[in-house]
Motif scaffolding. Sequence first.
Motif, mmCIF file in Angstrom:
data_model
loop_
_atom_site.group_PDB
_atom_site.id
_atom_site.type_symbol
_atom_site.label_atom_id
_atom_site.label_comp_id
_atom_site.label_asym_id
_atom_site.label_seq_id
_atom_site.Cartn_x
_atom_site.Cartn_y
_atom_site.Cartn_z
ATOM 1 N N GLU A 290 0.772 -1.190 0.038
ATOM 2 C CA GLU A 290 0.009 0.063 0.148
ATOM 3 C C GLU A 290 0.878 1.334 -0.020
ATOM 4 O OE1 GLU A 290 -3.155 1.542 3.093
ATOM 5 O OE2 GLU A 290 -3.671 -0.212 2.231
ATOM 6 N N PHE A 291 0.622 2.260 -0.760
ATOM 7 C CA PHE A 291 1.222 3.217 -0.951
ATOM 8 C C PHE A 291 0.373 4.679 -1.257
ATOM 9 C CE2 PHE A 291 3.655 0.093 -2.848
ATOM 10 C CZ PHE A 291 5.007 0.225 -2.483
ATOM 11 N N PRO A 292 0.628 5.572 -0.858
ATOM 12 C CA PRO A 292 -0.288 6.937 -0.970
ATOM 13 C C PRO A 292 -0.087 7.287 -2.576
ATOM 14 C CG PRO A 292 1.397 7.266 0.760
ATOM 15 C CD PRO A 292 1.858 6.110 0.180
ATOM 16 N N PHE A 293 -1.286 7.771 -2.988
ATOM 17 C CA PHE A 293 -1.247 8.374 -4.361
ATOM 18 C C PHE A 293 -1.991 9.641 -4.212
ATOM 19 C CE2 PHE A 293 -2.717 7.927 -8.749
ATOM 20 C CZ PHE A 293 -1.678 8.195 -9.491
ATOM 21 N N PRO A 294 -1.065 10.821 -4.172
ATOM 22 C CA PRO A 294 -1.604 12.169 -4.107
ATOM 23 C C PRO A 294 -2.017 12.742 -5.549
ATOM 24 C CG PRO A 294 0.791 12.297 -3.962
ATOM 25 C CD PRO A 294 0.366 10.734 -3.944
#
Length: 407
Positions: free
Chosen positions: A331-335
């Motif tokens: 899981e990673f942030p995707f801004p």
Amino acid sequence: MRQREAGTETATGYDDSDGRLWRLARQLPAVLFALGIVLELATPRDVAISAPFAAAPLAAAAVLSLWGTVLTSVLASSATIVFAFFHDTGSTVEAEARSVTNLTVSALAVGVNYVLRRSGSRLASARGVAEAVQLAVLPTPPSHVGDLTVATRYRAAQAETRVGGDFYAAEETPYGVRLLLGDVRGKGLDSVAAVVLLVGVFREAAEQEETLSDVAARLDRALRREGRRQPGTAGLEGFSTAVLVEISAPSGSPAASGSPVPSGSTAPAASGSTDGDRPARGEGSVLRLVNRGHPAPVLLHRGSASLLEPTVPALPLGMSDLGTWPEHIDEFPFPRGAQLLLYTDGLSEARDSAGDFYDPIERLSDSYFAHPEELLETVLIDVAAHTGGRSVDDLALLAVAHDSSTP
């Protein structure tokens, strides 16, 4: 818009130099013809210079059209005959021998040119058919999926005329936008059948399965089931690398509240990034990945490029008979403002003349792109500059970003 122009300049320079080199090569037959005339007139009449006239048709065969080669051959043969019989003081037998030799070389040059042009057109036709078949079984996803903008590219290998096994797909689902990009082992009709199977199963499973691990399991079962139907060892050798992506709705949006969160997800740090570069969770969407033996995607944000490496490496799809393990979801942030690049090994294994692999992190760092289309066009130009225009494997690219028109 891209701020760092070094990669673009390199690619443009390559295109210009290649065009100049080809234009110079096309002038070679005329230069050889003119050189033959100058040498004949500048040397004593008892010295016969016929080599440039014999070389001109052969040079034309490699760089000119059929009619260009015929014209060069006629002019070179005519010049040889004129100088042999009306200018040089050699014997008649010598003049006849030179003329026959040049006529033979000219006829050979025309034949070589015909074979080269015919084989070249067949190769181009076969490559075009291969790419058309690939695109027929691999329709381009819509440019907008949910609140995301999607761009794709497929390029067939220049040295290959068989249909490749690269594929991609994008689906809007109740769990967010789900993406798939992969590469089936092998080429030809068997790979086409596997691509059709995987893309079809993905579209159904992406809508039905709650987690990416469940989607990957469906793809794995479908590929193994199809493999068991193949005769001999073909079924044992069928597998596909793939990366599956799920992008949830942005935080605070109505869709986000209804999207289930998979259990067991982890958020590892992206390779090549620092904690200061990573956006806070509330800034955008959540990016979930399942990587089955595929090159790691690249996350571009604020001028930095990071590899999203899997925490737990996994075997490609279709190889679970070799062992079972818990499917892991990273899981990673995707801004907003970030772009995600998925690609096949036609990019990561592209080599330059020194044998060095193309490094997307090095080539895309300190770069800014206004749109996924701009990103993919830049990558294609840059990899062509890196390889000198030679491609030995098919290349599939998929880029995704938040739609700038949505608030």
